[in-house]
Design a protein around this motif. Structure first.
Motif, mmCIF file in Angstrom:
data_model
loop_
_atom_site.group_PDB
_atom_site.id
_atom_site.type_symbol
_atom_site.label_atom_id
_atom_site.label_comp_id
_atom_site.label_asym_id
_atom_site.label_seq_id
_atom_site.Cartn_x
_atom_site.Cartn_y
_atom_site.Cartn_z
ATOM 1 N N PHE A 471 0.822 -1.201 0.000
ATOM 2 C CA PHE A 471 0.000 0.000 0.000
ATOM 3 C C PHE A 471 0.864 1.262 0.000
ATOM 4 C CE2 PHE A 471 -3.319 -2.654 2.497
ATOM 5 C CZ PHE A 471 -3.627 -3.341 1.341
ATOM 6 N N ALA A 566 -6.606 2.496 3.515
ATOM 7 C CA ALA A 566 -6.231 1.094 3.696
ATOM 8 C C ALA A 566 -5.148 0.943 4.757
ATOM 9 C CB ALA A 566 -5.755 0.506 2.373
ATOM 10 N N VAL A 591 -9.001 -4.269 -0.217
ATOM 11 C CA VAL A 591 -8.193 -3.211 -0.827
ATOM 12 C C VAL A 591 -7.651 -3.667 -2.185
ATOM 13 C CG1 VAL A 591 -6.200 -1.701 -0.535
ATOM 14 C CG2 VAL A 591 -7.596 -2.314 1.434
#
Length: 614
Positions: A471, A566, A591
């Protein structure tokens, strides 16, 4: 594996994964018939795989070894059906992957009298077999969490097998994690289920939405396996314009490209950059990059992570290669078109002795455009860039999910890769052009090793760190892309306006000079500037429109917010309780599904952006 290393895509192992669920309490009188029914389905699987392994088209895209496919069974080895199927699978040479709902000592306490020794003996037999035994202990618990832990095992099996063998009487499950619950989860996921009724084991049935009505289940299962193992049919690329059609005809005559899957497996290490640096150099001028962040993704550990990281790096390397070629080609096409326009206009103002020279320049520019457009269509730089990028993103996300036994949503993957079709006859639907990506990804999933060890404590913390790393890397990528796209869009628009204003100023100045009877050489220079300015303006604004900088910047701004949310959700997850892996897996899948939608939007945007001469 670095992008500069001499890499080549690997053929996927020829493998098939079986899962099992069923009743614990089986009457002794039923066992011989049940064993025969299980032996039948295992023989169908093994025989079909050995049959397709001999096919040249299958051997061209699979690692078949000695021609014998790998068949793996995933089982919790509980009393009754689980062990019965495991015993028959080992007898037929299958590999055994064991997944336990919680620690082995607590799990053995749930067995019936004398079953502990049978459980340990079966595991010892698996270890002694050539394929060995792999064991994953989930982070469940007994007591009040027992049912939920059994349910987690059932969901793990459903996510990680290609066919579920269910010894099931068809009755609803007694509770969460029961046989009926697992079967219904498999059906909802689109997984084929081979049902054996303990009361009528001689008449099994196959639950599969793709099976034809009235077809015997044995034939339907064999066809299902063949369809999954044999390479999928892929649609052709669109041929817009004369040059594209000519390139397609040339390709058919000389066989320069094969099927998209064969082309991918035949890729070799990139050669010298040549002209493919044009886009990078152009972007460095109009939108210098921000300082790059250090990669947040931890280096891969263990067989599962290394497997998916190797696949990701390979696909990403070739995606960048063809992306650079494609984007450099359209930048050069716009620049060459501007040059050709200026050369054509110069023929009206230069002395007669220079007409041949400027005409040669115009012809050279147009010829270079034709070569770039033809090469793009001939070698499919545009389509390979998009397909390889899709594959790279699938593998990168699977690297995050696979260590904890989760996987990308099959329906989302299929939907994304069904967008965009090849050429087809009027009234006939063509197969998706990127269908091979979904097929190859599924083949890699079948051949990937199962995670092992204990899925609790450090293993979950590492899984969270891997997810956080992806992420953060994705957020950094979109920060960089948003900055550069906004800067490029703004500067190209400004420069285009400046060149347009210069063209208007030149026209006014030329009128004034004509009225003042200025020397012809001065008027000629101003006239050349009047030709060059609008050509440069059109080229810059054309590149800006073709690259979709504004849309990409907005897309990146949205994804940066998705990644920030996220990360906050991931950091807030407690990982110290029973079945924490379920919450972690659910968050990661949620996600990654959003990231797949982002990739879907990107692919839809650029599927129609083939390089054209016009």
């Amino acid at each position: 594996m670095s992008a500069a290393s001499p890499i080549s895509p690997s053929r996927a192992p020829l493998a098939w994964r079986l899962g099992v669920t069923g009743h614990r309490d089986l009457a002794g009188a039923q066992l011989p018939a049940l064993r025969a029914a299980v032996a039948e389905v295992l023989a169908i699987v093994r025989g079909t795989l050995d049959e397709v392994a001999a096919d040249d088209t299958v051997a061209a895209v699979h690692e078949t070894g000695a021609g014998i496919a790998r068949v793996r069974l995933i089982s919790p080895l509980a009393d009754g059906a689980d062990r019965l199927v495991a015993e028959e699978a080992l007898r037929q040479g299958c590999e055994l992957d064991v997944v336990l709902p919680f620690a082995q000592d607590a799990y053995e306490q749930t067995f019936g009298p004398g079953a502990v020794n049978a459980f340990r003996a079966l595991r010892q037999e698996a270890r002694a077999a050539g394929g060995g035994e792999r064991v994953l202990v989930l982070d469940g618990a007994g007591g009040s969490h027992r049912r939920q832990s059994y349910r987690a095992v059932g969901r793990f099996i459903v996510r990680n097998c290609d066919l579920l063998i269910a010894i099931w009487d068809g009755e609803p499950a007694a509770g969460r994690g029961g046989t009926g619950d697992v079967v219904h989860a498999a059906i909802a996921a689109g997984l084929p289920v081979w049902c054996i009724d303990p009361a009528r084991p001689e008449t099994p049935r196959l639950i599969d939405s793709r099976a034809e009505a009235g077809m015997p289940p044995q034939l339907a299962l064999a066809r299902n396996i063949r369809q999954a193992i044999c390479p999928v049919e892929t649609g052709g690329t669109h041929a817009h314009g004369f040059l594209a059609a000519l390139a397609r005809r040339f390709d058919r005559s000389f066989g320069l490209t094969r099927t998209p899957l064969e082309d991918y497996l035949g890729e070799t290490a990139p050669g010298p950059p040549l002209f493919r640096r044009a886009y990078a150099d152009f972007m460095r001028i109009v939108a210098p990059p921000l300082p790059e962040d250090e990669p947040a993704m931890p280096p891969p550990q263990g067989a599962v992570e290394q497997w998916w990281e190797a696949q990701h790096q390979t696909a990403a390397t070739f995606s960048k290669l063809y992306g650079d070629r494609y984007r450099s080609s359209y930048v050069l096409v716009f620049i060459l078109a501007a040059l050709a326009l200026v050369a054509a206009a110069l023929a009206f103002v230069v002395p007669r002795g220079m007409h041949v020279a400027v005409t040669v320049v115009e012809l050279a520019a147009l010829s270079a455009i034709a070569l770039l457009v033809g090469a793009n269509h001939l070698y499919q730089w545009h389509d390979r860039w998009i397909s390889y990028r899709l594959l790279a993103e699938l593998c990168r996300k699977q690297r995050v999910l696979a260590p904890i036994g989760w996987t990308l949503p099959v329906r989302d993957v299929a939907r994304i890769l069904s967008a965009g079709h090849g050429e087809d006859a009027p009234g006939h639907a063509a197969p998706p052009r990127d269908a091979w990506v979904a097929w190859y990804f599924a083949a890699l999933r079948r051949g990937c090793p199962m995670p092992g060890g204990c899925l609790a404590g450090p293993a979950l913390e590492r899984a969270r760190r891997i997810g956080r790393g992806m992420f953060e890397d994705q957020g950094a990528y979109h920060r960089q892309r948003q900055h550069r796209c906004e800067a490029a869009s703004r500067r190209l628009a400004h420069w285009g306006d400046i060149f347009f204003l210069l063209a208007m100023l030149g026209v006014v100045l030329r009128i004034v000079l004509e009225l003042l009877h200025a020397p012809g050489s001065v008027v000629t220079v101003i006239s050349v500037a009047c030709f060059a300015s609008p050509a440069a303006s059109a080229a810059l604004l054309g590149i800006r429109a073709y690259a979709e900088f504004e849309l990409l910047a907005r897309q990146s701004a949205r994804m940066r917010q998705v990644m920030a949310d996220a990360l906050a959700e991931l950091d807030a997850l407690p990982l110290d309780g029973p079945l924490a892996s379920n919450a972690l897996g659910g968050a990661l899948v949620s996600v990654t599904a959003a990231m797949l939608l982002d990739i879907d939007g990107w692919a839809q945007l650029f599927h129609v952006k083939a390089v054209e001469a016009g």
